[in-house]
Scaffold this active site. Structure first.
Site, PDB file in Angstrom:
ATOM      1  N   HIS A 177       0.823  -1.217   0.000  1.00 40.84           N
ATOM      2  CA  HIS A 177       0.000   0.000   0.000  1.00 40.84           C
ATOM      3  C   HIS A 177       0.859   1.271   0.000  1.00 40.84           C
ATOM      4  O   HIS A 177       0.368   2.349   0.317  1.00 40.84           O
ATOM      5  CB  HIS A 177      -0.963   0.014   1.192  1.00 40.84           C
ATOM      6  N   CYS A 229       5.183  11.476  -8.293  1.00 36.00           N
ATOM      7  CA  CYS A 229       4.791  12.578  -9.167  1.00 36.00           C
ATOM      8  C   CYS A 229       3.590  12.155 -10.011  1.00 36.00           C
ATOM      9  O   CYS A 229       3.638  11.128 -10.705  1.00 36.00           O
ATOM     10  CB  CYS A 229       5.965  12.972 -10.055  1.00 36.00           C
ATOM     11  N   GLY A 238      -1.986  -8.680  12.727  1.00 37.48           N
ATOM     12  CA  GLY A 238      -2.496  -7.330  12.989  1.00 37.48           C
ATOM     13  C   GLY A 238      -3.275  -6.701  11.858  1.00 37.48           C
ATOM     14  O   GLY A 238      -3.157  -5.499  11.624  1.00 37.48           O
ATOM     15  N   THR A 239      -4.068  -7.508  11.168  1.00 39.23           N
ATOM     16  CA  THR A 239      -4.911  -6.940  10.107  1.00 39.23           C
ATOM     17  C   THR A 239      -6.342  -7.442  10.267  1.00 39.23           C
ATOM     18  O   THR A 239      -6.558  -8.616  10.599  1.00 39.23           O
ATOM     19  CB  THR A 239      -4.346  -7.228   8.695  1.00 39.23           C
ATOM     20  N   ASN A 269      -3.388 -12.096  15.919  1.00 41.01           N
ATOM     21  CA  ASN A 269      -4.099 -10.818  15.957  1.00 41.01           C
ATOM     22  C   ASN A 269      -4.648 -10.592  17.360  1.00 41.01           C
ATOM     23  O   ASN A 269      -4.710 -11.522  18.170  1.00 41.01           O
ATOM     24  CB  ASN A 269      -5.247 -10.847  14.923  1.00 41.01           C
ATOM     25  N   LEU A 270      -5.043  -9.355  17.621  1.00 45.07           N
ATOM     26  CA  LEU A 270      -5.636  -9.066  18.922  1.00 45.07           C
ATOM     27  C   LEU A 270      -6.962  -9.805  19.096  1.00 45.07           C
ATOM     28  O   LEU A 270      -7.309 -10.252  20.186  1.00 45.07           O
ATOM     29  CB  LEU A 270      -5.843  -7.549  19.059  1.00 45.07           C
TER      30      LEU A 270
END
Ligand code: BJW
Length: 245
Positions: free
Chosen positions: A116, A124, A183-184, A210-211
């Site tokens: 990303h 530019c 973590g996603t 993950n959490l």
């Protein structure tokens, strides 16, 4: 199917940087609870109100440049895995991050794909050249390559734009023995579909760290839940001691 090479692909998201002090997107106090995606993270938003969009990214660039935001134990553990895994198992470790921060590279990771984009780079809009960006954008800068004025934008991937290096990523997913997602929330495609690709094409073992369970939790063969700074160092120790189990 037994993989010939013990390659590992690790997908990371905003949760890995949370304990370094960077906000996630979709948690209760996340970025999307304060600003609307349609206002700051689409090409249409940039065309409509470039000042607002540049301001949003300028504000997120500043903490990274201040030196106050540092990699945490989870970033450090992944950098260690990349260095020690080839001798241990003969495979490569590649991190595919959705994050635009620089914490993986600061921790020492080198096999890294920023799908990303990167907030510390500018692109530019006239010639496409990508350059380092250590300052605010939107104040009449000119492109070092083509000289056009006021055409620099953050080198990030907005909704509706093609994420970077997709062919390379799918190739890696098809050739890995282990796919780790960290973590996603599993809300954003194509990253959210990588687990199925790794299972279907590469027959990899898949694990979510993950959490809390992500949107795609049921697609993973294994899952562990807790803060990244607890889970990742422990899981890396386990991998380096026992291999992929
Ligand atoms: C912790 C923790 C701790 C917290 N420890 N864990 C309809 C259906 C399907 C798809 C689409 C659709 N309509 C449109 C699409 C496509 C669209 C999309 O997916 N939309 C969905 C919303 C439905 N996608 C795109 O447009 C993408 N492009 C594209 O698809 O091109 C076509 C294409 C297709 C196929 C192949 C190739 C090309 C582009 C997406 C661009 C996303 N951009 C953003 C902004 C980037 C710049 C910026 O940072 O501002 O990327 S949006 C934002 O979300 C950012 C992130 O990278 C991304 C993912 O977020 P992430 O990392 O998952 O964060 P959170 O907050 O969601 O989750 C954090 C997790 O951490 C939570 O689970 C917490 O529990 C956990 N956590 N603390 C461990 N301490």
């Amino acid at each position: 199917m037994e993989q010939s090479k013990q390659n590992i692909v690790i997908l990371t998201g905003a949760g890995i940087s949370k304990e370094s002090g960077l906000a996630t997107f979709r948690d209760e106090d996340g970025i999307w609870s304060k600003v609307r995606i349609e206002d700051v993270a689409t090409p249409e938003a940039f065309r409509r109100d470039p000042e607002k969009v540049q301001g949003f990214y300028n504000a997120r660039r500043r903490p990274l440049l201040s030196g106050n935001i540092k990699p945490n134990g989870a970033h450090d553990a992944l950098a260690r895995l990349e260095k020690e895994w080839p001798d241990k198992a003969g495979g490569q470790v590649t991190i595919v991050t959705q994050n635009i921060d620089n914490l993986h590279e600061t921790a020492g990771s080198e096999n890294l794909i920023h799908m990303h984009g990167e907030i510390l780079k500018a692109r530019c809009g006239a010639c496409g050249a990508v350059s380092p960006c250590q300052d605010n954008l939107g104040n009449g800068e000119s492109c070092a390559d083509c000289g056009e004025v006021n055409r620099l934008r953050p080198h990030v991937v907005w909704f509706g734009e093609m994420p970077l290096e997709m062919d390379r990523i799918y190739g890696l997913l098809e050739d890995c023995a282990l796919f780790i997602s960290i973590g996603t929330s599993g809300n954003v495609y194509p990253a959210a579909g990588f687990v199925q690709h790794a299972r279907g094409q590469g027959a990899a073992h898949t694990i979510e760290l993950n959490l809390e369970p992500s949107e795609g939790a049921t697609f993973f063969a294994e899952a562990r839940y807790g803060p990244a700074t607890d889970l990742i160092p422990a899981y890396v120790d386990e991998l380096l001691s026992h291999g992929i189990t």
